[in-house]
Design a protein around this motif. Structure first.
Motif: not given
Length: 163
Positions: A94-102
């Motif tokens: 349904t959803i995938d949320i990843d931090i690409v740049l911090f």
């Protein structure tokens, strides 16, 4: 006052993606300030048979550090939107949320070979440099898009003023 951090997030869905991406962005807006949103990009399912994915990138300004953002905001949003993790990391979701740049630091080298992450990111952060090849992110996105089918799906997140 807490220091603010810049988190570039990749959001992807292939289960009711038009609805789940909008819901995820709404929930993120309640947890920080969304400064930029890319177009939604459609691509074929990767790693398993399944419906096509829609992916977007957003710039979220947050007082949380990277780990706090993941644990306090991103994982609870995934759970709220019905994400079920299984042994198959390529299963429909349904959803995938990843931090690409911090704070301008790449969070995982694997993203730099994934057109569905880099193409929307290049749209909202074209001046960023690929940390692995030192080419512009726009050049990286162009190179990666030549290898797979992707198509911009304009209008899905227009209510958020996405770029």
């Amino acid at each position: 006052m807490n220091e603010l951090h810049l988190a570039y997030l990749s959001l992807g869905s292939n289960i009711q993606p038009e609805d789940n991406l909008v819901k995820a962005v709404h929930l993120l807006q309640n947890q920080g300030k969304i400064e930029k949103i890319s177009s939604a990009w459609e691509s074929k399912s990767f790693g398993a048979v399944g419906p096509n994915y829609l992916n977007v990138c957003v710039l979220l300004i947050t007082p949380l550090i990277q780990r706090g953002l993941k644990e306090q905001i991103l994982l609870p949003i995934e759970i709220k939107l019905g994400r079920r993790r299984t042994d198959n990391r390529f299963a429909p979701r349904t959803i995938d949320i990843d931090i690409v740049l911090f704070d301008d630091k790449s969070c995982d080298d694997k993203y730099w070979e994934q057109a569905f992450v880099i193409t929307p990111l290049a749209e909202i952060y074209p001046e960023y440099e690929n940390p692995l090849t030192h080419e512009s992110i726009t050049k990286t996105a162009t190179r990666l898009r030549e290898q797979i089918w992707m198509e911009a799906r304009l209008g899905i997140l227009i209510q958020f003023g996405g770029n």
